[in-house]
Write a protein that holds these residues in place. Structure first.
Motif, PDB file in Angstrom:
ATOM      1  N   GLU A   1     -33.847   3.408   0.844  1.00 27.73           N
ATOM      2  CA  GLU A   1     -33.798   2.048   1.393  1.00 27.73           C
ATOM      3  C   GLU A   1     -33.911   0.988   0.307  1.00 27.73           C
ATOM      4  OE1 GLU A   1     -36.156   0.918   4.816  1.00 27.73           O
ATOM      5  OE2 GLU A   1     -35.048  -0.949   4.706  1.00 27.73           O
TER       6      GLU A   1
ATOM      7  N   ASP B   1     -36.235   6.885   3.643  1.00 24.95           N
ATOM      8  CA  ASP B   1     -36.865   5.598   3.930  1.00 24.95           C
ATOM      9  C   ASP B   1     -38.343   5.752   3.587  1.00 24.95           C
ATOM     10  OD1 ASP B   1     -37.682   3.162   4.823  1.00 24.95           O
ATOM     11  OD2 ASP B   1     -36.416   3.208   6.600  1.00 24.95           O
TER      12      ASP B   1
ATOM     13  N   ASP C   1     -40.649   3.302   6.936  1.00 19.99           N
ATOM     14  CA  ASP C   1     -39.815   2.770   8.009  1.00 19.99           C
ATOM     15  C   ASP C   1     -40.722   2.102   9.029  1.00 19.99           C
ATOM     16  OD1 ASP C   1     -37.308   2.357   9.354  1.00 19.99           O
ATOM     17  OD2 ASP C   1     -38.142   3.660  10.883  1.00 19.99           O
TER      18      ASP C   1
ATOM     19  N   TRP D   1     -30.848   5.538   6.107  1.00 25.97           N
ATOM     20  CA  TRP D   1     -32.231   6.002   5.891  1.00 25.97           C
ATOM     21  C   TRP D   1     -33.092   5.812   7.137  1.00 25.97           C
ATOM     22  CZ3 TRP D   1     -29.708   2.781   2.343  1.00 25.97           C
ATOM     23  CH2 TRP D   1     -29.783   1.413   2.631  1.00 25.97           C
ATOM     24  N   ASP D   2     -32.669   4.927   8.041  1.00 26.38           N
ATOM     25  CA  ASP D   2     -33.438   4.745   9.273  1.00 26.38           C
ATOM     26  C   ASP D   2     -33.231   5.919  10.240  1.00 26.38           C
ATOM     27  OD1 ASP D   2     -34.340   2.094   8.622  1.00 26.38           O
ATOM     28  OD2 ASP D   2     -32.362   1.333   9.164  1.00 26.38           O
TER      29      ASP D   2
HETATM   30 CA    CA Z   1     -36.107   1.479   7.564  1.00 25.69          CA
END
Ligand code: CA
Ligand code: 2AM
Length: 267
Positions: A72, A90, A93, A216-217
């Protein structure tokens, strides 16, 4: 396809690092945070996000120099294709939750090999709960194997939403989404895409809709969700590519198509 022994070794290794990174975050949790903004005043980043991403970059670089890392915070080299092995990370997150609640955030890792998402982790740091999965080997919450998702109708479903659907520039038909809100059993917004996907895989929610997510989420949650029979596509039902920002409809398979056909209209 990734060779079995390699896949298991990577899995063990990633698991160890993710727990170590979690300890690092908890140790430094009460130190003053340096908070900066990225794309908008609501898009936060702290030096912790950067430190955790650097932690993974260093570990992966030392142990698997041929692997690529898409993170990220973009600290590593740019990644433009999913050839070879790509770690999609991430570091935190749910940064807004991290900053304002000191809970409800996760470390998310997806490992994609030759374009196929093979391994996924979502670690709820403060709860110390690790969701994890390997392709074709089932998904787990800690040591407990997660069951396949049961059949659901929309009326029985809890839908996770985030505020991005309110943005006029996304050109989403908001009236239809409103109808969905009335139709569903309930709605939730946890503020960490990775956790929302993990909860969906756990079967404590039934769908997650968002009109702006980065690889990445969703990469870690994608693998976990697929193992329990759930589905994650973009808002028109096309596969996501693990490289670009996208809309996301993730759901129990029994309602996924209905959501796309009847409630999501991109103008
Ligand atoms: Ca994120
Ligand atoms: P982040 O916390 O790592 O920024 C919030 O509902 C979820 O959407 C979080 O997982 C958040 O990730 C993600 N998200 C994606 N794009 C975002 C943006 N432009 N601003 C804030 N959150 C974003």
């Amino acid at each position: 396809m990734m060779e079995q022994t390699m896949k298991h070794t990577l899995y063990q290794q990633a698991q160890q690092w993710i727990l170590e990174a979690g300890r690092l975050i908890k140790e430094k949790m009460d130190e003053p945070l340096e908070i900066m903004t990225k794309s908008s005043p609501k898009d936060l980043v702290t030096k912790m996000d950067k430190a955790v991403e650097t932690f993974f970059l260093t570990k992966i670089g030392e142990t698997y120099p041929s692997h690529k890392v898409l993170g990220e915070e973009g600290i590593g080299k740019a990644v433009s294709e999913t050839k070879g092995t790509v770690w999609i990370i991430d570091p935190i997150d749910g940064t807004m939750n991290f900053v304002h609640q000191k809970s409800n955030f996760a470390i998310s890792i997806g490992i994609v090999h030759e374009g196929v998402a093979e391994i996924g982790f979502v670690y709820n740091v403060m709860e110390d709960t690790l969701y994890h999965a390997m392709r074709n080997e089932g998904a787990y919450k800690g040591k407990r194997k997660l069951p396949m998702l049961p059949e659901k109708t929309l009326d029985q479903s809890i839908i996770e939403l985030n505020h991005f659907w309110l943005c006029p520039n996304r050109r989403v038909n908001e009236e239809k989404l409103q109808q969905l809100v009335y139709r569903a059993m309930g709605t939730r917004a946890y503020g960490s895409a990775a956790l929302e996907l993990a909860f969906l895989a756990e079967g404590i929610t039934d769908a997650y809709l968002t009109f702006s997510l980065q690889p990445w989420d969703y990469a870690g949650g994608f693998v976990i969700l697929r193992e329990v029979g759930g589905k994650l596509t973009d808002a028109i039902g096309e596969p996501v590519d693990f490289l670009n920002r996208t809309t996301v409809v993730a759901a129990n398979s029994s309602i996924h198509q209905e959501l796309i056909d009847d409630y999501i209209e991109l103008k």
